[in-house]
Design a protein around this motif. Structure first.
Motif, short mmCIF file in Angstrom:
data_model
loop_
_atom_site.label_atom_id
_atom_site.label_comp_id
_atom_site.label_asym_id
_atom_site.label_seq_id
_atom_site.Cartn_x
_atom_site.Cartn_y
_atom_site.Cartn_z
N HIS A 22 0.83 -1.19 0.00
CA HIS A 22 0.00 0.00 0.00
C HIS A 22 0.87 1.25 0.00
O HIS A 22 2.11 1.19 -0.02
CB HIS A 22 -0.94 -0.01 1.21
CG HIS A 22 -1.95 -1.12 1.16
ND1 HIS A 22 -2.74 -1.44 2.24
CD2 HIS A 22 -2.27 -2.00 0.17
CE1 HIS A 22 -3.53 -2.45 1.91
NE2 HIS A 22 -3.26 -2.82 0.67
N TYR A 23 0.21 2.41 0.07
CA TYR A 23 0.90 3.69 -0.05
C TYR A 23 0.34 4.67 0.97
O TYR A 23 -0.66 4.40 1.65
CB TYR A 23 0.70 4.25 -1.48
CG TYR A 23 1.28 3.34 -2.53
CD1 TYR A 23 2.55 3.53 -3.03
CD2 TYR A 23 0.53 2.27 -3.02
CE1 TYR A 23 3.08 2.68 -3.99
CE2 TYR A 23 1.06 1.41 -3.97
CZ TYR A 23 2.33 1.62 -4.44
OH TYR A 23 2.87 0.77 -5.39
N MET A 24 0.99 5.79 1.09
CA MET A 24 0.48 6.87 1.92
C MET A 24 0.60 8.18 1.15
O MET A 24 1.55 8.38 0.39
CB MET A 24 1.21 6.96 3.26
CG MET A 24 2.69 7.27 3.20
SD MET A 24 3.46 7.49 4.85
CE MET A 24 2.83 9.10 5.31
N ALA A 25 -0.39 9.04 1.34
CA ALA A 25 -0.34 10.37 0.74
C ALA A 25 0.04 11.36 1.82
O ALA A 25 -0.34 11.22 2.98
CB ALA A 25 -1.71 10.73 0.16
N LEU A 26 0.80 12.37 1.43
CA LEU A 26 1.30 13.34 2.41
C LEU A 26 1.35 14.74 1.81
O LEU A 26 1.73 14.91 0.65
CB LEU A 26 2.70 12.93 2.88
CG LEU A 26 3.37 13.80 3.94
CD1 LEU A 26 4.16 12.93 4.91
CD2 LEU A 26 4.30 14.83 3.32
N LEU A 27 0.94 15.69 2.61
CA LEU A 27 1.12 17.11 2.31
C LEU A 27 1.94 17.72 3.43
O LEU A 27 1.69 17.45 4.61
CB LEU A 27 -0.23 17.83 2.23
CG LEU A 27 -1.08 17.59 0.99
CD1 LEU A 27 -2.53 17.98 1.25
CD2 LEU A 27 -0.53 18.38 -0.20
N CYS A 28 2.93 18.51 3.08
CA CYS A 28 3.81 19.11 4.08
C CYS A 28 3.76 20.63 3.99
O CYS A 28 3.78 21.20 2.90
CB CYS A 28 5.25 18.62 3.87
SG CYS A 28 6.41 19.20 5.13
N PHE A 29 3.67 21.27 5.15
CA PHE A 29 3.63 22.73 5.25
C PHE A 29 4.79 23.15 6.16
O PHE A 29 4.80 22.83 7.35
CB PHE A 29 2.28 23.18 5.83
CG PHE A 29 1.09 22.71 5.04
CD1 PHE A 29 0.51 23.52 4.07
CD2 PHE A 29 0.57 21.44 5.25
CE1 PHE A 29 -0.58 23.07 3.33
CE2 PHE A 29 -0.53 20.99 4.52
CZ PHE A 29 -1.10 21.81 3.56
#
Length: 489
Positions: free
Chosen positions: A329-336
């Motif tokens: 599986h995978y993971m989605a990520l947004l970074c600020f």
């Protein structure tokens, strides 16, 4: 010493931006020990601010690699002085701030294999690095290298489909390309390049640790579907790069037994296993026991948003990483980038440095802030790419300043509105049963969390500990002991 089953544990480490942390988790998965070393406070000789050195151009941001080594020395000595029984440690794993890189000098591998228990790590490893100040995730000085990589691969979308992300300044492949172009002598003297995670694992292993798939996904170098280095990306960054990186490894792989250095100096069992380290955000996903459909928000030095996915949908906005627990599986990520440090600045400017006054301002202002909204980027932001402070009133006119209480709510609402907008752009939809799992330093502030709940229209839950990367690493160590995956040494 006789073994006491009720005291057996796994250690979880986190080599983060501002400190090194450790937790011990027993066989019931309860945290039985926690400690940390704060770089600015406990290691002032390295002269960091927020754990980093910000250079004159404001784009280049580095950390001294020996500071991380010495921090490990200090925390192990603290554990020893406290009476911690290292012989009961079954296995250990850890996390590192993502995208940071370490450059081992030719001959360093031999030094790692022959550490003397009579001396500290930082004394013995002083001459082992070809780059003394290493680029970290806050660095945004590699725009030229990013454009070069995208052009070579046929554009940003093509690179994104291959590696899970378009080219980002902080991603390690572009940082390596810059070092090769601007400091070729140092590059030629480098025999191994580690991420912060695999660097930390190497210290415990006494030999070079491989980079795991999940952390390796944050380099613009790994083909996320095939889990191999992309030859096209490697060639676009620097020569002989594959041999300097080594082969990537499955998450939760058992790398081998702990180095005899720790057995002799601290009393670890020679049977203690070292499990592949990963990035701090993937480790947090494991620590928070994230489920499909939920959303996790880490409120730390940087703010991150991540999801568990079965199928990757790479896009120009956000990132797709390999999953740190289940390699299918995978993971989605947004970074600020402008996270806690930005909140601390507004706290100092508008609440006299008091979190109590900061919280009072949030309680005294209404949801929606009377139509006033702000976006605050004192350092170059990642999502979106911009800097500066931008304030808008109810007429959508940009204004120079807000009253103090309005400023505080504008900051927090603006941060969380941006998170929701960008999450939805990745296809995320808030459902009636959606849970938001919060972690990180700011997750202790209930008034900040109330704004988070208001913006997303969902219930917010806080994990038992803010050290989710540490706890997740300990969980992964237990998981690996039950798994048959190993990496041959």
């Amino acid at each position: 010493m006789a073994e006491h089953p009720d005291r057996r544990c796994c250690l979880g480490w986190d080599f983060s931006t501002q400190q090194v942390k450790v937790v011990a988790v027993d066989t019931k998965l309860d945290v039985i020990y926690e400690d940390s070393v704060h770089f600015d406070r406990d290691l002032p000789e390295f002269r960091t601010q927020g754990g980093v050195h910000i250079h004159k151009d404001r784009l280049t941001v580095t950390s001294p690699v020996l500071m991380w080594v010495k921090a490990l020395d200090v925390i192990l000595e603290k554990m020893k002085a406290s009476g911690f029984d290292f012989s009961q440690v079954l296995a250990l794993s850890g996390a590192g701030q993502q995208h940071g890189s370490v450059y081992w000098k030719v001959g360093a591998g031999l030094t790692l294999k022959n550490l003397s228990p009579e001396s500290s790590l930082h004394q013995q490893l002083q001459m082992c690095f070809s780059i003394s100040d290493c680029p970290v995730w806050m660095d945004s000085s590699t725009s030229a290298q990013c454009r070069q990589l995208e052009a070579t691969l046929g554009g940003a979308q093509a690179l994104c489909r291959l590696t899970g992300s378009r080219a980002y300044e902080r991603f390690t492949g572009n940082q390596i390309a810059k070092i090769y172009q601007q400091n070729p002598e140092a590059y030629s003297q480098t025999e191994r390049i580690s991420l912060v995670s695999s660097f930390a694992a190497s210290l415990f292993l006494g030999s070079y640790s491989p980079i795991d798939y999940s952390d390796g996904s944050g380099m613009n170098l790994l083909q996320i579907q095939d889990k191999v280095w992309s030859q096209a990306c490697l060639g676009a960054c620097a020569p002989h790069l594959e041999e300097k990186l080594g082969l990537p490894a499955l998450p939760c792989s058992v790398l081998g037994a702990i180095s005899s250095y720790y057995v002799q100096r601290y009393g670890f069992s020679p049977e203690c296993k070292v499990v592949a380290f990963t990035g701090d955000n993937p480790a947090s996903l494991a620590g928070m026991k994230l489920e499909e459909g939920d959303i996790a928000v880490s409120l730390g030095t940087s703010d991150t948003l991540f999801l568990w996915l079965r199928e990757p949908t790479p896009a120009l906005e956000g990132h797709i990483f390999c999953n740190p627990v289940d390699p299918r599986h995978y993971m989605a990520l947004l970074c600020f980038k402008n996270g806690s440090l930005m909140r601390e600045k507004i706290r100092d400017e508008s609440a006299s440095g008091s979190w109590s006054d900061f919280s009072k301002a949030l309680r005294s202002t209404e949801m929606g802030n009377g139509g006033n909204l702000g976006f605050y980027f004192d350092v170059m932001e990642i999502t979106p790419e911009m800097t500066g402070r931008h304030r808008f009133n109810i007429e959508n006119q940009e204004v120079a300043a807000f009253p103090r209480d309005v400023e505080i709510r504008a900051l927090i609402e603006g941060q969380f509105m941006a998170k929701r907008i960008h999450a939805e752009s990745l296809g995320y939809q808030v459902m009636p049963k959606t849970k938001i799992l919060a972690t990180g330093g700011a997750s202790h502030n209930t008034d900040i969390l109330q704004v988070l709940a208001d913006v997303f229209g969902a219930s917010v839950y806080v994990t038992d500990t803010a050290n989710s990367a540490c706890v997740g690493s300990a969980y992964r160590a237990f998981h690996a002991r039950r798994d048959k995956r190993t990496v041959s040494q």
